[in-house]
Design an enzyme around this catalytic site. Structure first.
Site, PDB file in Angstrom:
ATOM      1  N   TYR A  56       0.827  -1.208   0.000  1.00  0.00           N
ATOM      2  CA  TYR A  56       0.000   0.000   0.000  1.00  0.00           C
ATOM      3  C   TYR A  56       0.860   1.257   0.000  1.00  0.00           C
ATOM      4  O   TYR A  56       0.605   2.209  -0.758  1.00  0.00           O
ATOM      5  CB  TYR A  56      -0.916  -0.012   1.223  1.00  0.00           C
ATOM      6  CG  TYR A  56      -1.895   1.140   1.268  1.00  0.00           C
ATOM      7  CD1 TYR A  56      -3.006   1.160   0.424  1.00  0.00           C
ATOM      8  CD2 TYR A  56      -1.715   2.207   2.154  1.00  0.00           C
ATOM      9  CE1 TYR A  56      -3.910   2.224   0.471  1.00  0.00           C
ATOM     10  CE2 TYR A  56      -2.618   3.254   2.205  1.00  0.00           C
ATOM     11  CZ  TYR A  56      -3.699   3.260   1.363  1.00  0.00           C
ATOM     12  OH  TYR A  56      -4.595   4.306   1.406  1.00  0.00           O
ATOM     13  N   LYS A  66       1.042   4.292  -2.972  1.00  0.00           N
ATOM     14  CA  LYS A  66       0.671   5.688  -2.769  1.00  0.00           C
ATOM     15  C   LYS A  66       1.841   6.634  -3.063  1.00  0.00           C
ATOM     16  O   LYS A  66       1.632   7.767  -3.515  1.00  0.00           O
ATOM     17  CB  LYS A  66       0.146   5.895  -1.349  1.00  0.00           C
ATOM     18  CG  LYS A  66      -1.198   5.225  -1.106  1.00  0.00           C
ATOM     19  CD  LYS A  66      -2.272   5.722  -2.075  1.00  0.00           C
ATOM     20  CE  LYS A  66      -3.634   5.128  -1.793  1.00  0.00           C
ATOM     21  NZ  LYS A  66      -4.687   5.657  -2.712  1.00  0.00           N
TER      22      LYS A  66
END
Length: 277
Positions: free
Chosen positions: A177, A181
Protein backbone atom coordinates in the site's frame (compact mmCIF):
# COMPACT_ATOMS: atom_id res chain seq x y z
CA UNK A 1 -12.43 34.90 -5.85
CA UNK A 2 -15.76 34.09 -4.25
CA UNK A 3 -16.44 30.37 -4.49
CA UNK A 4 -19.12 29.75 -7.08
CA UNK A 5 -21.09 26.55 -7.43
CA UNK A 6 -19.87 23.69 -9.58
CA UNK A 7 -22.00 23.31 -12.68
CA UNK A 8 -20.20 20.62 -14.68
CA UNK A 9 -20.19 16.83 -14.95
CA UNK A 10 -18.13 14.38 -12.92
CA UNK A 11 -16.75 10.86 -12.91
CA UNK A 12 -16.03 9.45 -9.45
CA UNK A 13 -14.26 6.10 -9.12
CA UNK A 14 -14.69 4.14 -5.93
CA UNK A 15 -18.08 5.84 -5.65
CA UNK A 16 -19.96 2.96 -4.05
CA UNK A 17 -18.72 3.83 -0.56
CA UNK A 18 -16.36 5.87 1.58
CA UNK A 19 -14.61 8.95 0.24
CA UNK A 20 -15.80 8.42 -3.33
CA UNK A 21 -19.45 8.17 -2.40
CA UNK A 22 -19.32 11.17 -0.08
CA UNK A 23 -17.50 13.23 -2.72
CA UNK A 24 -20.17 12.45 -5.29
CA UNK A 25 -22.86 13.57 -2.82
CA UNK A 26 -20.91 16.74 -2.04
CA UNK A 27 -20.51 17.59 -5.72
CA UNK A 28 -24.26 17.18 -6.24
CA UNK A 29 -24.93 19.47 -3.28
CA UNK A 30 -22.49 22.02 -4.77
CA UNK A 31 -24.37 22.22 -8.06
CA UNK A 32 -22.87 19.60 -10.36
CA UNK A 33 -25.12 18.80 -13.29
CA UNK A 34 -24.31 15.11 -13.33
CA UNK A 35 -22.21 12.43 -11.66
CA UNK A 36 -21.16 9.00 -12.88
CA UNK A 37 -20.73 6.61 -9.94
CA UNK A 38 -18.01 4.17 -11.01
CA UNK A 39 -17.13 1.13 -8.93
CA UNK A 40 -16.39 -2.57 -9.23
CA UNK A 41 -19.37 -3.07 -6.88
CA UNK A 42 -22.02 -2.21 -9.44
CA UNK A 43 -25.09 -2.76 -7.26
CA UNK A 44 -23.78 -0.48 -4.52
CA UNK A 45 -22.76 2.17 -7.06
CA UNK A 46 -26.26 2.08 -8.56
CA UNK A 47 -27.85 2.47 -5.12
CA UNK A 48 -25.57 5.40 -4.29
CA UNK A 49 -26.39 7.05 -7.62
CA UNK A 50 -30.09 6.79 -6.82
CA UNK A 51 -29.62 8.24 -3.33
CA UNK A 52 -27.66 11.14 -4.78
CA UNK A 53 -30.64 12.47 -6.71
CA UNK A 54 -32.28 13.70 -3.52
CA UNK A 55 -29.21 15.81 -2.67
CA UNK A 56 -28.65 17.55 -6.00
CA UNK A 57 -29.52 21.21 -6.46
CA UNK A 58 -29.17 21.31 -10.26
CA UNK A 59 -32.68 21.16 -11.76
CA UNK A 60 -31.83 18.56 -14.42
CA UNK A 61 -29.27 16.61 -12.39
CA UNK A 62 -28.25 13.31 -13.97
CA UNK A 63 -26.94 10.50 -11.76
CA UNK A 64 -25.76 7.27 -13.38
CA UNK A 65 -23.61 4.31 -12.41
CA UNK A 66 -21.07 2.15 -14.20
CA UNK A 67 -19.55 -1.13 -13.12
CA UNK A 68 -15.82 -1.05 -13.80
CA UNK A 69 -12.56 -2.66 -12.77
CA UNK A 70 -10.16 0.26 -13.13
CA UNK A 71 -7.18 -2.09 -13.49
CA UNK A 72 -8.66 -3.04 -16.90
CA UNK A 73 -7.62 -0.36 -19.39
CA UNK A 74 -10.32 -1.26 -21.92
CA UNK A 75 -13.04 -1.16 -19.28
CA UNK A 76 -11.85 2.29 -18.22
CA UNK A 77 -12.04 3.53 -21.82
CA UNK A 78 -15.60 2.21 -22.04
CA UNK A 79 -16.51 4.00 -18.81
CA UNK A 80 -15.14 7.31 -20.05
CA UNK A 81 -16.86 6.89 -23.42
CA UNK A 82 -20.14 6.23 -21.60
CA UNK A 83 -19.74 9.36 -19.47
CA UNK A 84 -19.03 11.48 -22.52
CA UNK A 85 -22.02 9.99 -24.32
CA UNK A 86 -24.34 10.64 -21.36
CA UNK A 87 -23.03 14.05 -20.30
CA UNK A 88 -21.47 15.53 -23.44
CA UNK A 89 -18.34 16.50 -21.49
CA UNK A 90 -16.37 15.61 -18.34
CA UNK A 91 -15.42 18.50 -16.07
CA UNK A 92 -14.33 16.75 -12.88
CA UNK A 93 -12.76 13.38 -12.23
CA UNK A 94 -12.03 12.04 -8.76
CA UNK A 95 -9.81 8.97 -8.47
CA UNK A 96 -11.04 7.55 -5.16
CA UNK A 97 -10.89 3.84 -6.02
CA UNK A 98 -8.20 1.92 -4.20
CA UNK A 99 -7.44 -1.17 -2.17
CA UNK A 100 -5.44 -1.77 0.98
CA UNK A 101 -2.94 -4.48 1.83
CA UNK A 102 -2.67 -6.68 4.94
CA UNK A 103 -0.14 -5.69 7.57
CA UNK A 104 2.83 -8.08 7.13
CA UNK A 105 6.62 -7.69 7.42
CA UNK A 106 8.42 -6.59 4.25
CA UNK A 107 10.07 -9.97 3.62
CA UNK A 108 6.73 -11.75 4.03
CA UNK A 109 4.91 -9.51 1.52
CA UNK A 110 3.31 -11.84 -1.06
CA UNK A 111 4.29 -11.01 -4.63
CA UNK A 112 0.72 -11.36 -5.86
CA UNK A 113 -0.53 -8.96 -3.17
CA UNK A 114 2.05 -6.38 -4.22
CA UNK A 115 0.99 -6.76 -7.86
CA UNK A 116 -2.73 -6.60 -7.08
CA UNK A 117 -2.43 -3.42 -5.01
CA UNK A 118 -0.35 -1.71 -7.67
CA UNK A 119 -2.67 -2.86 -10.45
CA UNK A 120 -5.56 -1.02 -8.81
CA UNK A 121 -3.96 1.89 -6.98
CA UNK A 122 -1.32 2.83 -9.55
CA UNK A 123 -2.18 1.35 -12.94
CA UNK A 124 -5.89 1.94 -12.39
CA UNK A 125 -5.36 5.57 -11.45
CA UNK A 126 -3.09 5.96 -14.47
CA UNK A 127 -5.68 4.47 -16.84
CA UNK A 128 -8.50 6.67 -15.51
CA UNK A 129 -6.45 9.86 -15.45
CA UNK A 130 -5.15 9.33 -18.98
CA UNK A 131 -8.53 8.47 -20.49
CA UNK A 132 -10.31 11.39 -18.81
CA UNK A 133 -7.53 13.87 -19.60
CA UNK A 134 -7.85 13.14 -23.33
CA UNK A 135 -11.53 14.09 -23.21
CA UNK A 136 -10.93 17.17 -21.10
CA UNK A 137 -8.09 18.48 -23.26
CA UNK A 138 -10.33 18.36 -26.35
CA UNK A 139 -13.29 20.27 -24.87
CA UNK A 140 -13.93 23.95 -24.42
CA UNK A 141 -13.16 25.39 -20.97
CA UNK A 142 -15.95 26.40 -18.65
CA UNK A 143 -16.43 30.02 -17.62
CA UNK A 144 -17.78 31.52 -14.44
CA UNK A 145 -19.03 34.97 -13.47
CA UNK A 146 -18.93 36.60 -10.06
CA UNK A 147 -20.26 39.95 -8.92
CA UNK A 148 -16.83 41.24 -7.92
CA UNK A 149 -14.65 40.01 -10.78
CA UNK A 150 -16.99 39.41 -13.70
CA UNK A 151 -16.40 36.55 -16.16
CA UNK A 152 -13.38 34.30 -15.78
CA UNK A 153 -12.26 31.35 -17.89
CA UNK A 154 -11.77 28.17 -15.93
CA UNK A 155 -9.76 25.09 -16.82
CA UNK A 156 -10.91 22.47 -19.30
CA UNK A 157 -11.17 20.02 -16.45
CA UNK A 158 -10.05 19.14 -12.95
CA UNK A 159 -8.72 15.75 -11.89
CA UNK A 160 -8.28 14.94 -8.20
CA UNK A 161 -6.38 11.88 -7.02
CA UNK A 162 -6.95 10.50 -3.54
CA UNK A 163 -3.48 9.62 -2.29
CA UNK A 164 -2.63 9.17 1.39
CA UNK A 165 -0.55 10.71 4.15
CA UNK A 166 1.48 7.52 3.84
CA UNK A 167 2.73 8.81 0.47
CA UNK A 168 4.96 11.15 2.48
CA UNK A 169 6.32 8.56 4.88
CA UNK A 170 5.94 4.90 5.80
CA UNK A 171 4.52 2.61 8.45
CA UNK A 172 5.56 -0.93 9.36
CA UNK A 173 4.04 -3.83 7.47
CA UNK A 174 2.39 -1.85 4.67
CA UNK A 175 4.89 -2.20 1.81
CA UNK A 176 2.35 -2.81 -0.96
CA UNK A 177 0.00 0.00 0.00
CA UNK A 178 2.75 2.44 0.95
CA UNK A 179 4.71 2.08 -2.29
CA UNK A 180 1.52 2.34 -4.34
CA UNK A 181 0.67 5.69 -2.77
CA UNK A 182 4.22 6.98 -3.28
CA UNK A 183 3.81 6.05 -6.96
CA UNK A 184 0.45 7.84 -7.15
CA UNK A 185 2.10 10.99 -5.84
CA UNK A 186 4.57 10.90 -8.73
CA UNK A 187 1.79 10.12 -11.19
CA UNK A 188 -0.23 13.14 -10.09
CA UNK A 189 2.70 15.53 -10.25
CA UNK A 190 3.99 14.35 -13.62
CA UNK A 191 0.53 14.38 -15.19
CA UNK A 192 -0.13 17.85 -13.77
CA UNK A 193 3.01 19.09 -15.44
CA UNK A 194 2.25 17.54 -18.82
CA UNK A 195 -1.44 18.51 -18.86
CA UNK A 196 -1.05 22.09 -17.64
CA UNK A 197 -0.61 23.51 -21.14
CA UNK A 198 -3.81 21.74 -22.22
CA UNK A 199 -5.78 23.48 -19.47
CA UNK A 200 -6.33 20.35 -17.40
CA UNK A 201 -5.54 20.55 -13.68
CA UNK A 202 -4.42 17.57 -11.57
CA UNK A 203 -4.20 17.74 -7.78
CA UNK A 204 -4.11 15.42 -4.78
CA UNK A 205 -5.63 15.01 -1.37
CA UNK A 206 -3.72 12.95 1.19
CA UNK A 207 -5.77 11.88 4.19
CA UNK A 208 -4.54 9.82 7.10
CA UNK A 209 -7.08 7.47 8.70
CA UNK A 210 -10.65 7.98 7.45
CA UNK A 211 -13.78 6.23 8.68
CA UNK A 212 -14.44 4.10 5.62
CA UNK A 213 -14.98 0.40 4.91
CA UNK A 214 -11.21 0.16 4.26
CA UNK A 215 -10.47 1.30 7.81
CA UNK A 216 -13.10 -1.11 9.14
CA UNK A 217 -11.22 -3.93 7.40
CA UNK A 218 -8.03 -2.94 9.22
CA UNK A 219 -9.99 -2.84 12.48
CA UNK A 220 -11.19 -6.39 11.85
CA UNK A 221 -7.69 -7.68 11.07
CA UNK A 222 -6.24 -6.62 14.40
CA UNK A 223 -7.33 -7.15 18.02
CA UNK A 224 -10.34 -4.99 18.99
CA UNK A 225 -9.42 -1.41 19.76
CA UNK A 226 -5.93 -1.61 18.24
CA UNK A 227 -6.45 0.73 15.30
CA UNK A 228 -8.53 3.24 17.24
CA UNK A 229 -5.93 3.21 19.99
CA UNK A 230 -3.20 4.04 17.48
CA UNK A 231 -5.33 6.83 16.03
CA UNK A 232 -6.03 8.27 19.47
CA UNK A 233 -2.32 8.16 20.28
CA UNK A 234 -1.12 9.92 17.14
CA UNK A 235 -3.96 12.21 16.01
CA UNK A 236 -4.46 15.38 18.11
CA UNK A 237 -8.25 15.20 17.73
CA UNK A 238 -8.12 11.58 18.81
CA UNK A 239 -10.25 10.30 15.95
CA UNK A 240 -10.17 9.36 12.28
CA UNK A 241 -11.40 11.85 9.69
CA UNK A 242 -14.92 11.53 8.37
CA UNK A 243 -15.36 11.10 4.59
CA UNK A 244 -17.09 14.47 4.27
CA UNK A 245 -13.98 16.19 5.67
CA UNK A 246 -11.99 14.79 2.76
CA UNK A 247 -14.76 15.45 0.25
CA UNK A 248 -14.79 19.15 1.15
CA UNK A 249 -11.18 19.51 0.02
CA UNK A 250 -11.90 17.61 -3.19
CA UNK A 251 -14.85 19.88 -3.99
CA UNK A 252 -12.56 22.88 -3.56
CA UNK A 253 -9.99 21.40 -5.96
CA UNK A 254 -12.70 20.70 -8.52
CA UNK A 255 -14.29 24.12 -8.30
CA UNK A 256 -13.67 27.62 -9.61
CA UNK A 257 -12.01 28.73 -6.39
CA UNK A 258 -8.93 26.63 -7.29
CA UNK A 259 -8.47 27.86 -10.86
CA UNK A 260 -4.79 28.64 -10.24
CA UNK A 261 -4.02 25.36 -8.43
CA UNK A 262 -2.43 22.35 -10.12
CA UNK A 263 0.14 19.80 -9.03
CA UNK A 264 -0.72 20.57 -5.41
CA UNK A 265 -1.46 18.32 -2.46
CA UNK A 266 -3.83 18.99 0.41
CA UNK A 267 -2.75 17.07 3.49
CA UNK A 268 -5.76 16.00 5.56
CA UNK A 269 -4.17 14.46 8.64
CA UNK A 270 -4.87 16.78 11.59
CA UNK A 271 -1.15 17.53 11.74
CA UNK A 272 0.01 13.90 11.93
CA UNK A 273 2.87 14.42 9.47
CA UNK A 274 4.13 17.49 11.34
CA UNK A 275 5.61 15.23 13.98
CA UNK A 276 4.68 13.76 17.38
CA UNK A 277 1.74 15.45 19.05
Amino acid sequence: MTQASLDGYAIITGAASGIGKETAFALAEAGAKGVLFADIQGDKASAAAEDCKALAIAPDFKSISFTVDISDAQAVEEMVDHAKEQFGRIDYCVNAAGIDSPMVPFTDTPNDTFDQVHNVNVRGTFFVTKAVARVMAAQEPLTTTTKRFGPRTLSRGSIVIVASAIAFGAVPGKTSYCTSKHAVLGLARSSAMDLNSAGVRVNLVSPSWVNTPMLDTDRDRLPPGTIDGIIKQHIPLGRAAEPDEVAAAIVYLCGPGSTYVTGANIMIDNGLTLGPK
